[in-house]
Write an enzyme that holds these catalytic residues in place. Structure first.
Site, PDB file in Angstrom:
ATOM      1  N   GLY A   7      -3.623 -10.783  -2.929  1.00  0.00           N
ATOM      2  CA  GLY A   7      -3.922  -9.499  -2.294  1.00  0.00           C
ATOM      3  C   GLY A   7      -5.229  -9.639  -1.526  1.00  0.00           C
ATOM      4  O   GLY A   7      -6.293  -9.747  -2.137  1.00  0.00           O
ATOM      5  N   GLY A   9      -6.517  -7.471   0.664  1.00  0.00           N
ATOM      6  CA  GLY A   9      -6.897  -6.182   1.240  1.00  0.00           C
ATOM      7  C   GLY A   9      -8.392  -5.973   1.112  1.00  0.00           C
ATOM      8  O   GLY A   9      -9.173  -6.939   1.088  1.00  0.00           O
ATOM      9  N   ASP A  31      -1.846 -13.223   0.699  1.00  0.00           N
ATOM     10  CA  ASP A  31      -1.369 -11.856   0.960  1.00  0.00           C
ATOM     11  C   ASP A  31      -0.012 -11.940   1.658  1.00  0.00           C
ATOM     12  O   ASP A  31       0.180 -12.779   2.542  1.00  0.00           O
ATOM     13  CB  ASP A  31      -2.362 -11.087   1.838  1.00  0.00           C
ATOM     14  CG  ASP A  31      -2.164  -9.577   1.743  1.00  0.00           C
ATOM     15  OD1 ASP A  31      -3.073  -8.897   1.215  1.00  0.00           O
ATOM     16  OD2 ASP A  31      -1.099  -9.076   2.171  1.00  0.00           O
ATOM     17  N   ASN A  93       3.471  -0.143  -7.908  1.00  0.00           N
ATOM     18  CA  ASN A  93       2.704  -1.364  -8.105  1.00  0.00           C
ATOM     19  C   ASN A  93       3.330  -2.286  -9.147  1.00  0.00           C
ATOM     20  O   ASN A  93       3.181  -3.508  -9.071  1.00  0.00           O
ATOM     21  CB  ASN A  93       1.249  -1.023  -8.453  1.00  0.00           C
ATOM     22  CG  ASN A  93       0.480  -0.615  -7.206  1.00  0.00           C
ATOM     23  OD1 ASN A  93       0.956  -0.835  -6.085  1.00  0.00           O
ATOM     24  ND2 ASN A  93      -0.674  -0.015  -7.373  1.00  0.00           N
ATOM     25  N   THR A 117      -5.196  -4.310  -9.917  1.00  0.00           N
ATOM     26  CA  THR A 117      -4.260  -3.312  -9.395  1.00  0.00           C
ATOM     27  C   THR A 117      -4.149  -2.106 -10.340  1.00  0.00           C
ATOM     28  O   THR A 117      -4.060  -2.277 -11.556  1.00  0.00           O
ATOM     29  CB  THR A 117      -2.872  -3.980  -9.218  1.00  0.00           C
ATOM     30  OG1 THR A 117      -3.035  -5.143  -8.413  1.00  0.00           O
ATOM     31  CG2 THR A 117      -1.873  -3.039  -8.572  1.00  0.00           C
ATOM     32  N   HIS A 173      -9.152   3.189 -17.626  1.00  0.00           N
ATOM     33  CA  HIS A 173      -9.749   3.298 -16.299  1.00  0.00           C
ATOM     34  C   HIS A 173      -8.985   4.400 -15.572  1.00  0.00           C
ATOM     35  O   HIS A 173      -8.123   4.143 -14.743  1.00  0.00           O
ATOM     36  CB  HIS A 173      -9.620   1.951 -15.572  1.00  0.00           C
ATOM     37  CG  HIS A 173     -10.207   1.959 -14.197  1.00  0.00           C
ATOM     38  ND1 HIS A 173     -11.540   2.182 -13.958  1.00  0.00           N
ATOM     39  CD2 HIS A 173      -9.639   1.777 -12.975  1.00  0.00           C
ATOM     40  CE1 HIS A 173     -11.761   2.133 -12.658  1.00  0.00           C
ATOM     41  NE2 HIS A 173     -10.620   1.908 -12.041  1.00  0.00           N
TER      42      HIS A 173
HETATM   43  P1  NAD Z   1      -5.477  -2.629   0.136  1.00  0.00           P
HETATM   44  O1  NAD Z   1      -4.333  -1.782   0.577  1.00  0.00           O
HETATM   45  O2  NAD Z   1      -6.659  -2.762   1.022  1.00  0.00           O
HETATM   46  O3  NAD Z   1      -4.934  -4.104  -0.172  1.00  0.00           O
HETATM   47  C1  NAD Z   1      -3.808  -4.367  -0.926  1.00  0.00           C
HETATM   48  C2  NAD Z   1      -3.210  -5.653  -0.363  1.00  0.00           C
HETATM   49  O4  NAD Z   1      -2.165  -6.096  -1.239  1.00  0.00           O
HETATM   50  C3  NAD Z   1      -2.588  -5.484   1.035  1.00  0.00           C
HETATM   51  O5  NAD Z   1      -3.234  -6.359   1.956  1.00  0.00           O
HETATM   52  C4  NAD Z   1      -1.134  -5.874   0.812  1.00  0.00           C
HETATM   53  O6  NAD Z   1      -0.547  -6.538   1.922  1.00  0.00           O
HETATM   54  C5  NAD Z   1      -1.237  -6.768  -0.404  1.00  0.00           C
HETATM   55  N1  NAD Z   1       0.025  -7.007  -1.100  1.00  0.00           N
HETATM   56  C6  NAD Z   1       0.997  -6.126  -1.385  1.00  0.00           C
HETATM   57  N2  NAD Z   1       2.005  -6.753  -2.056  1.00  0.00           N
HETATM   58  C7  NAD Z   1       1.633  -8.040  -2.188  1.00  0.00           C
HETATM   59  C8  NAD Z   1       2.223  -9.187  -2.786  1.00  0.00           C
HETATM   60  N3  NAD Z   1       3.409  -9.117  -3.389  1.00  0.00           N
HETATM   61  N4  NAD Z   1       1.557 -10.359  -2.743  1.00  0.00           N
HETATM   62  C9  NAD Z   1       0.361 -10.455  -2.129  1.00  0.00           C
HETATM   63  N5  NAD Z   1      -0.252  -9.398  -1.551  1.00  0.00           N
HETATM   64  C10 NAD Z   1       0.374  -8.219  -1.583  1.00  0.00           C
HETATM   65  O7  NAD Z   1      -5.906  -2.071  -1.301  1.00  0.00           O
HETATM   66  P2  NAD Z   1      -7.293  -2.373  -2.072  1.00  0.00           P
HETATM   67  O8  NAD Z   1      -8.262  -1.306  -1.744  1.00  0.00           O
HETATM   68  O9  NAD Z   1      -7.642  -3.791  -1.857  1.00  0.00           O
HETATM   69  O10 NAD Z   1      -6.817  -2.120  -3.570  1.00  0.00           O
HETATM   70  C11 NAD Z   1      -5.908  -3.017  -4.170  1.00  0.00           C
HETATM   71  C12 NAD Z   1      -5.510  -2.505  -5.556  1.00  0.00           C
HETATM   72  O11 NAD Z   1      -6.662  -2.491  -6.399  1.00  0.00           O
HETATM   73  C13 NAD Z   1      -4.990  -1.052  -5.579  1.00  0.00           C
HETATM   74  O12 NAD Z   1      -3.944  -0.931  -6.524  1.00  0.00           O
HETATM   75  C14 NAD Z   1      -6.203  -0.242  -6.032  1.00  0.00           C
HETATM   76  O13 NAD Z   1      -5.839   0.968  -6.637  1.00  0.00           O
HETATM   77  C15 NAD Z   1      -6.804  -1.220  -7.021  1.00  0.00           C
HETATM   78  N6  NAD Z   1      -8.206  -0.996  -7.325  1.00  0.00           N
HETATM   79  C16 NAD Z   1      -8.571  -1.110  -8.627  1.00  0.00           C
HETATM   80  C17 NAD Z   1      -9.892  -0.949  -9.005  1.00  0.00           C
HETATM   81  C18 NAD Z   1     -10.282  -1.110 -10.452  1.00  0.00           C
HETATM   82  O14 NAD Z   1     -11.386  -0.756 -10.819  1.00  0.00           O
HETATM   83  N7  NAD Z   1      -9.421  -1.658 -11.284  1.00  0.00           N
HETATM   84  C19 NAD Z   1     -10.859  -0.653  -8.030  1.00  0.00           C
HETATM   85  C20 NAD Z   1     -10.464  -0.574  -6.698  1.00  0.00           C
HETATM   86  C21 NAD Z   1      -9.125  -0.747  -6.346  1.00  0.00           C
END
Ligand code: NAD
Length: 307
Positions: A7, A9, A31, A93, A117, A173
């Site tokens: 991922g 992102g 990604d 997810n 995630t 969380h």
């Molecule tokens: P984002 O949308 O910027 O990035 C997510 C990325 O995952 C995208 O680039 C997408 O193409 C990629 N993706 C989707 N399916 C995939 C796969 N099968 N293989 C590889 N890549 C894949 O989102 P983000 O802001 O980076 O957040 C990512 C996740 O982290 C979200 O679920 C968010 O809720 C979570 N998050 C958790 C915390 C925490 O404290 N645990 C904090 C922030 C964000």
């Protein structure tokens, strides 16, 4: 040490950069979105000459890049939009993680997996069940971030450096987050001795709402500066076998009298992942809150798609 981030992102991309700046190698960024990981890796590598720091980030769409990783960070999946809870992301997810877990199992059976995630604790348990890995090797990043947010808010309220604050947050969380004033210290003194209950209550509420506050201000996407800092901290502690105690979502199998749930608790982390779950001596109110959080997580996990 091979570290893969699945991922690329907001969270995954910035995590790769932070790890590179920490001098951790070898970093792989994956990604599904065409060319995104590669573009970000090029961009990050282009900063080397200015930062006077050599690093290499290998990137691509092919999940087989994770082969034989020592540590895998999973940040793939949807983030919240305004009005959504982390739990609203559950089945969307889980579908993404299901395939990722199969690949991890096949390609990197000896890895330690850090789940990011959301909904975090449910995705951590899902990863544990889907891979069948030793519970010490699967942990979720959530409480480290929550504690950092709590520490920041305390620091602003008391006008004291965050360096003198050690914050402790357990539970889920999400709605069941439990900041612990009695285990949070300001230069060694418990927070509930230096701040009155009303102020503490306000800061706890702000900590609980911080993620939501950021989501609604951003209008698109969720927090990533502090989350990536928390992930990088956990990765470094494991990679360098630092034996530090950090809050992570861990599989509880009788600890705190809770079974078959992943929830946030302090853990000693090192080369082997979760090396020890630390059992705090909670008062009855704190215990009740933790049991309620665990019960809610169990209930929510039942709603996870099973097909
Ligand atoms: P984002 O949308 O910027 O990035 C997510 C990325 O995952 C995208 O680039 C997408 O193409 C990629 N993706 C989707 N399916 C995939 C796969 N099968 N293989 C590889 N890549 C894949 O989102 P983000 O802001 O980076 O957040 C990512 C996740 O982290 C979200 O679920 C968010 O809720 C979570 N998050 C958790 C915390 C925490 O404290 N645990 C904090 C922030 C964000």
């Amino acid at each position: 040490m091979k570290i893969s981030i699945i991922g690329a992102g907001n969270v995954g991309g910035l995590t790769a950069m932070r790890l590179a700046q920490e001098g951790l190698q070898d970093i792989f960024l994956i990604d599904v979105a065409k060319n995104v990981a590669q573009a970000k890796a090029f961009d990050m590598e282009d900063a080397q000459s200015i930062l006077k720091h050599n690093y290499r980030i290998r990137a691509g769409e092919d999940i087989s890049l994770i082969r034989d990783s020592d540590i895998i960070v999973v940040t793939a999946g949807f983030a919240r939009s305004p009005g959504m809870t982390r739990e609203d992301l559950l089945n969307k997810n889980a579908r993404i993680l299901r395939d990722i877990c199969l690949s991890i199992k096949k390609l990197a059976a000896g890895s330690i997996v850090i789940v990011v995630t959301n909904p975090l604790d449910l995705m951590t348990l899902f990863t544990l069940k889907s891979t069948g890995f030793d519970p010490a090797k699967i942990l979720g990043m959530g409480p480290t971030l929550d504690a950092s947010r709590f520490a920041n808010l305390i620091s602003r309220e008391l006008n004291i450096s965050v360096n003198d604050i050690t914050a402790c947050v357990i539970g889920s969380h999400g709605e069941g987050m439990i900041p612990l004033p009695g285990f949070t210290t300001v230069k060694g003194v418990a927070l509930d001795e230096v701040m009155d209950d009303v102020k503490i209550g306000t800061l706890i509420q702000k900590t609980l709402n911080r993620g939501k506050e950021i989501v609604s201000l951003l209008a698109s996407g969720s927090a990533y500066f502090a989350p990536s800092a928390a992930i990088a901290e956990i990765v470094r502690v494991i990679a360098k076998d630092e034996k530090r105690v950090l809050g992570v979502s861990a599989y509880l199998n009788g600890e705190y009298a809770i079974k078959d749930v992943c929830a946030g608790v302090p853990c000693r982390l090192g080369r082997d992942g979760i090396e020890k779950i630390i059992e705090l001596d909670l008062n009855s109110r704190e215990k009740e809150s933790l049991y309620a959080a665990a019960a809610k997580l169990k209930e929510q996990y039942k709603n996870l798609m099973t097909e």
